[in-house]
Motif scaffolding. Structure first.
Motif, mmCIF file in Angstrom:
data_model
loop_
_atom_site.group_PDB
_atom_site.id
_atom_site.type_symbol
_atom_site.label_atom_id
_atom_site.label_comp_id
_atom_site.label_asym_id
_atom_site.label_seq_id
_atom_site.Cartn_x
_atom_site.Cartn_y
_atom_site.Cartn_z
ATOM 1 N N TYR A 1 41.477 -3.098 75.633
ATOM 2 C CA TYR A 1 40.365 -3.810 76.688
ATOM 3 C C TYR A 1 40.693 -5.276 76.862
ATOM 4 O O TYR A 1 40.103 -5.921 77.672
ATOM 5 N N LYS A 2 41.321 -5.604 75.866
ATOM 6 C CA LYS A 2 41.858 -7.148 76.159
ATOM 7 C C LYS A 2 43.116 -7.395 77.086
ATOM 8 O O LYS A 2 43.333 -8.325 77.391
ATOM 9 N N ARG A 3 43.668 -6.119 77.431
ATOM 10 C CA ARG A 3 45.085 -6.261 78.244
ATOM 11 C C ARG A 3 44.903 -6.261 79.601
ATOM 12 O O ARG A 3 45.764 -6.604 80.329
ATOM 13 N N GLY A 4 43.678 -5.573 80.048
ATOM 14 C CA GLY A 4 43.508 -5.614 81.565
ATOM 15 C C GLY A 4 44.540 -4.464 82.044
ATOM 16 O O GLY A 4 45.079 -4.584 83.350
ATOM 17 N N THR A 5 44.818 -3.489 81.415
ATOM 18 C CA THR A 5 45.771 -2.696 81.857
ATOM 19 C C THR A 5 44.989 -1.208 81.816
ATOM 20 O O THR A 5 45.323 -0.251 81.057
ATOM 21 N N PRO A 6 44.099 -0.883 82.587
ATOM 22 C CA PRO A 6 43.242 0.329 82.610
ATOM 23 C C PRO A 6 44.223 1.538 82.819
ATOM 24 O O PRO A 6 45.383 1.534 83.782
ATOM 25 N N ALA B 1 39.418 2.668 87.654
ATOM 26 C CA ALA B 1 40.377 1.488 87.122
ATOM 27 C C ALA B 1 40.452 0.226 88.082
ATOM 28 O O ALA B 1 40.507 -0.905 87.774
ATOM 29 N N MET C 1 37.643 -2.787 87.545
ATOM 30 C CA MET C 1 38.029 -3.769 86.584
ATOM 31 C C MET C 1 38.932 -4.805 87.000
ATOM 32 O O MET C 1 39.216 -5.903 86.349
ATOM 33 N N ASN C 2 39.246 -4.796 88.411
ATOM 34 C CA ASN C 2 39.978 -5.817 88.968
ATOM 35 C C ASN C 2 41.294 -6.059 88.295
ATOM 36 O O ASN C 2 41.701 -7.365 87.777
ATOM 37 N N SER C 3 41.907 -5.198 87.644
ATOM 38 C CA SER C 3 43.045 -5.593 86.788
ATOM 39 C C SER C 3 44.453 -5.765 87.483
ATOM 40 O O SER C 3 44.501 -5.235 88.585
ATOM 41 N N ILE D 1 47.872 -1.302 87.065
ATOM 42 C CA ILE D 1 47.140 0.161 86.789
ATOM 43 C C ILE D 1 48.001 1.071 86.438
ATOM 44 O O ILE D 1 49.205 1.258 87.013
#
Ligand SMILES: Nc1ncnc2c1ncn2[C@@H]1O[C@H](COP(=O)(O)OP(=O)(O)OP(=O)(O)O)[C@@H](O)[C@H]1O
Ligand SMILES: [Mg+2]
Length: 361
Positions: A77-82, A151, A154-156, A159
């Motif tokens: 959850y801290k990587r920003g990679t849903p 996904a 989350m503005n990741s 993806i």
């Protein structure tokens, strides 16, 4: 410092399960805004690599860099990679809205912000108005879009999609495929997409990564992977290819003259890699690049006997056997009613032949 265009940087990534060395020295750099496909047969390590990027697996050796940051020790959850998984998609007891809001809820974002971001994500995947539905009240394609929105919300920067379309029927699969690619391009997303379907990979990707038992055999555009496979494995895995053993008799200025076949014919072909005189190579020719009854001037030719053929709508596919008993596949397009039979010459132009080194793999 200039912002690097490299979003994901994998350095010597290794993953071992017990005695099974699943990922072997993976080195890969992925640019921002690209659609990347991980392609390879079942068990080659695609999911393992995706999970290692997302942080669901701890790697045994190597480094994972996301957006200039070393993330080896960060939880998912801290990587920003849903990640959108193949097997499990949505929470069945939650509405579409709640499914999409889930990640933001966990981060305890304010109510108003969640509302706004979920609505924006739903608009992006064209699901506006379906907020209160439950997953079982939606079609497979719609459910897949909910998973995408989850996904997107989350503005990741990146993806990860693990065979997200494998549960859909062929027609829907194609529709969602087009939609996915459109969303990715419109929003400039960086997407890593796992599949073992070559057509899917060829048709959707900016770049394809071909895996061969835990290693990367080739990383290139669909065109490069198809027309300039680096190894016999890649050539064989992507589409159908005919192979012919040959030997280099001359190499000069990027042109290789090679000798092949029973009669020792030669053909001169452009070669991307340096080749030594005397080196054993393999010639690759796609079925659609071969002609039956080629013109006298055709650069490369083989004599064969037609064993069988089948009508595939837009083409007739012929199965031949050459003088040494090796099978050849030739596709004839736009053929009308003409069907060949018996002993024939097949041939191709030199620029349709691709050379690979024999030691490839
Ligand atoms: N959690 C695990 N524990 C032990 N071995 C695993 C685990 N996950 C995967 N493996 C093994 O690692 C290898 C690669 O598996 P992986 O799931 O990455 O393959 P894949 O390329 O995604 O295949 P598929 O196309 O079937 O999904 C396989 O030999 C598999 O059995
Ligand atoms: Mg998998």
């Amino acid at each position: 410092m200039m912002e690097s265009n490299i979003l994901l940087d994998l350095k010597d990534v290794n993953k071992v399960f017990g005695t099974n060395h699943v990922l072997k020295n993976i080195n890969l750099q992925i640019e921002r805004g690209k659609f990347i496909t991980f392609l390879g047969p079942s068990g080659c390590g695609k999911t393992t690599l995706l999970r290692s990027i997302a942080g669901f697996y701890t790697i045994d050796q190597g480094e994972v860099w996301i957006d200039g940051k070393l993330v080896n020790d960060l939880p998912p959850y801290k990587r920003g990679t849903p990640m959108v998984f193949q097997e499990y998609a949505l929470f069945p007891h939650m509405t579409v809205f709640d499914n999409i809001a889930y990640g933001l809820d966990i981060l305890k974002r304010p109510e108003g912000e969640i509302q706004q971001r979920v609505e924006a994500a739903m608009a992006q995947v064209k699901l506006t108005g379906l907020e209160e539905r439950y997953p079982h009240e939606m079609s497979g394609g719609q459910q897949q879009r909910v998973a995408m929105a989850r996904a997107l919300v989350m503005n990741s920067p990146i993806i990860l999609l693990d065979e997200p379309l494998s549960n859909l029927d062929a027609k829907l699969r194609e529709e969602v495929r087009v939609e996915l690619r459109t969303i990715q391009q419109e929003l400039g997303l960086t997407v890593i997409y796992v599949t073992h379907d070559q057509l899917e990979a060829l048709s959707m990707s900016d770049q394809i990564v071909v895996f061969n038992r835990g290693k990367i055999d080739q990383y290139g555009t669909p065109h490069e992977i198809y027309y300039e496979p680096r190894t016999q494995y890649v050539a064989d895995f992507i589409g159908t290819t005919n192979f012919e053993d040959a030997k280099v008799v001359k190499y000069e200025g990027g042109l290789a003259t090679v000798q092949y076949g029973q009669a020792g014919d030669t053909v001169t072909i452009e070669a991307r890699e340096h080749l030594a005189v005397g080196e054993e190579v393999i010639l690759c020719v796609r079925p659609e690049s071969l002609r039956i009854e080629p013109s006298e001037t055709s650069d490369f030719h083989i004599t064969g006997i037609i064993k069988s053929s089948m009508f595939l709508g837009e083409k007739q596919r012929y199965f031949l056997v050459d003088e040494v008993g090796k099978e050849w596949i030739v596709d004839a397009y736009d053929i009308g009613k003409k069907v060949y039979d018996g002993i024939v010459q097949i041939g191709a132009a030199a620029d349709k032949i691709h050379i690979i080194k024999k030691n490839g793999s």
